[in-house]
Design an enzyme around this catalytic site. Structure first.
Site, PDB file in Angstrom:
ATOM      1  N   CYS A  87       0.865  -1.187   0.000  1.00 12.90           N
ATOM      2  CA  CYS A  87       0.000   0.000   0.000  1.00 12.90           C
ATOM      3  C   CYS A  87       0.896   1.229   0.000  1.00 12.90           C
ATOM      4  O   CYS A  87       1.659   1.437   0.945  1.00 12.90           O
ATOM      5  CB  CYS A  87      -0.892  -0.027   1.242  1.00 12.90           C
ATOM      6  SG  CYS A  87      -1.770   1.525   1.487  1.00 12.90           S
ATOM      7  N   HIS A  95       8.289  10.543  -3.708  1.00  9.14           N
ATOM      8  CA  HIS A  95       8.620   9.165  -3.343  1.00  9.14           C
ATOM      9  C   HIS A  95       7.568   8.186  -3.879  1.00  9.14           C
ATOM     10  O   HIS A  95       7.880   7.119  -4.386  1.00  9.14           O
ATOM     11  CB  HIS A  95       8.699   9.068  -1.815  1.00  9.14           C
ATOM     12  CG  HIS A  95       9.734   8.112  -1.356  1.00  9.14           C
ATOM     13  ND1 HIS A  95      11.029   8.484  -1.107  1.00  9.14           N
ATOM     14  CD2 HIS A  95       9.678   6.783  -1.118  1.00  9.14           C
ATOM     15  CE1 HIS A  95      11.724   7.429  -0.736  1.00  9.14           C
ATOM     16  NE2 HIS A  95      10.923   6.391  -0.738  1.00  9.14           N
TER      17      HIS A  95
HETATM   18  C1  DLZ Z   1       9.814   5.353   2.220  1.00  8.53           C
HETATM   19  C2  DLZ Z   1       8.406   4.946   1.979  1.00  8.53           C
HETATM   20  C3  DLZ Z   1       7.381   5.919   1.907  1.00  8.53           C
HETATM   21  C4  DLZ Z   1       7.651   7.376   2.051  1.00  8.53           C
HETATM   22  N1  DLZ Z   1       6.114   5.574   1.727  1.00  8.53           N
HETATM   23  C5  DLZ Z   1       5.798   4.259   1.613  1.00  8.53           C
HETATM   24  C6  DLZ Z   1       4.454   3.853   1.426  1.00  8.53           C
HETATM   25  O1  DLZ Z   1       3.503   4.644   1.395  1.00  8.53           O
HETATM   26  N2  DLZ Z   1       4.225   2.521   1.274  1.00  8.53           N
HETATM   27  C7  DLZ Z   1       5.213   1.577   1.301  1.00  8.53           C
HETATM   28  O2  DLZ Z   1       4.937   0.387   1.149  1.00  8.53           O
HETATM   29  N3  DLZ Z   1       6.484   1.943   1.485  1.00  8.53           N
HETATM   30  C8  DLZ Z   1       6.801   3.241   1.655  1.00  8.53           C
HETATM   31  N4  DLZ Z   1       8.103   3.615   1.846  1.00  8.53           N
HETATM   32  C9  DLZ Z   1       9.127   2.535   1.980  1.00  8.53           C
HETATM   33  C10 DLZ Z   1       9.685   2.016   0.637  1.00  8.53           C
HETATM   34  O3  DLZ Z   1       8.778   1.121   0.017  1.00  8.53           O
HETATM   35  C11 DLZ Z   1      11.005   1.244   0.897  1.00  8.53           C
HETATM   36  O4  DLZ Z   1      10.784   0.260   1.860  1.00  8.53           O
HETATM   37  C12 DLZ Z   1      12.108   2.172   1.359  1.00  8.53           C
HETATM   38  O5  DLZ Z   1      12.292   3.221   0.439  1.00  8.53           O
HETATM   39  C13 DLZ Z   1      13.441   1.393   1.526  1.00  8.53           C
HETATM   40  O6  DLZ Z   1      13.870   0.826   0.303  1.00  8.53           O
END
Ligand code: DLZ
Length: 176
Positions: A87, A95
Site C-alpha cells: 500500500c 517518493h
Molecule cells: C519510504 C516509503 C514511503 C515514504 N512511503 C511508503 C508507502 O507509502 N508505502 C510503502 O509500502 N512503502 C513506503 N516507503 C518505503 C519504501 O517502500 C522502501 O521500503 C524504502 O524506500 C526502503 O527501500
C-alpha cells in the site's frame, strides 16, 4: 479506471486451486492495510480449494522491496505463482511515484523473465481512507482480487502448457 464501480471482492468464477502452491509477499509499511489485504488473499485462496500448507507468507519492509521478495520466491521455492501485497499512500514528495513505478516495472519484468504469474495486490491511493475502503472496506478487498488473479493465471498457464504446440512445424515456419 476506477474501483468505484467495481467491488474488488467480486471475482467471478475462479478455477480450483486444490493443486496449486502460492507465495505471498507482504509489505510492512501501512501495516493496517497490508495485513487486511493478506487476510483477504488467504481467505480467497482457501475458499477456492488451496491447501493451507501450500500458502507461504513472507514479509518485506516496504512496497519497493516486493519485487525482490517475489524474486526470492522464484529463485528458492517451487510455488506456482506469487501474490505481492502493498500500500503506497501519496505524500508530499515524489517518493510515491518512484515506489509505484519501481514495483510495477520490477514485477512486470520478473514475471515475464521467470514465466511465473505474479498478482499485483498493491494499493496506490491519495490517503489512508481510500486504502481502507479497498482493504476490506466499502470497495471490497484488493487481496481477494489479487488471489483470484493468481489462481486464474496459474490455471491458464497449466492449460496452455498442456496444449503446448510451440515446437510444431507450423510455429517454426511462422517464426522463421
Ligand atoms: C519510504 C516509503 C514511503 C515514504 N512511503 C511508503 C508507502 O507509502 N508505502 C510503502 O509500502 N512503502 C513506503 N516507503 C518505503 C519504501 O517502500 C522502501 O521500503 C524504502 O524506500 C526502503 O527501500
Amino acid at each position: 479506471m476506477s474501483t468505484k464501480n467495481k467491488n474488488l471482492s467480486s471475482v467471478g468464477d475462479v478455477p480450483s486451486a486444490a493443486d496449486m502452491k502460492f507465495g505471498i509477499v507482504v509489505a510492512e509499511w501501512n501495516e493496517q492495510v497490508t495485513m487486511a489485504l493478506l487476510d483477504g488473499a488467504i481467505k480467497t485462496l482457501l475458499l477456492n480449494g488451496c491447501k493451507e500448507q501450500n500458502i507461504i507468507v513472507k514479509h518485506v519492509p516496504g512496497t519497493f522491496e516486493l519485487t525482490m521478495g517475489a524474486q526470492f520466491f522464484a529463485e528458492y521455492t517451487d510455488v506456482d505463482a506469487v501474490i505481492v501485497l502493498g500500500c503506497v499512500i501519496q505524500g508530499e514528495t515524489r517518493h510515491f511515484d518512484f515506489i509505484c513505478q519501481g514495483v510495477t516495472q520490477g514485477v512486470t519484468n520478473l514475471m515475464t523473465s521467470w514465466n511465473m504469474p505474479i498478482a499485483f495486490g498493491v494499493l496506490t491511493t491519495n490517503d489512508m481512507q481510500q486504502a481502507l475502503d479497498r482493504a476490506g472496506g466499502k470497495y471490497g478487498n484488493k487481496g481477494d482480487e489479487a488471489a483470484a488473479t493468481a489462481i486464474k493465471m496459474v490455471a491458464l498457464q497449466n492449460e496452455m502448457e498442456k496444449e503446448d504446440n510451440s515446437s510444431s512445424e507450423k510455429r517454426k515456419m511462422d517464426v522463421n
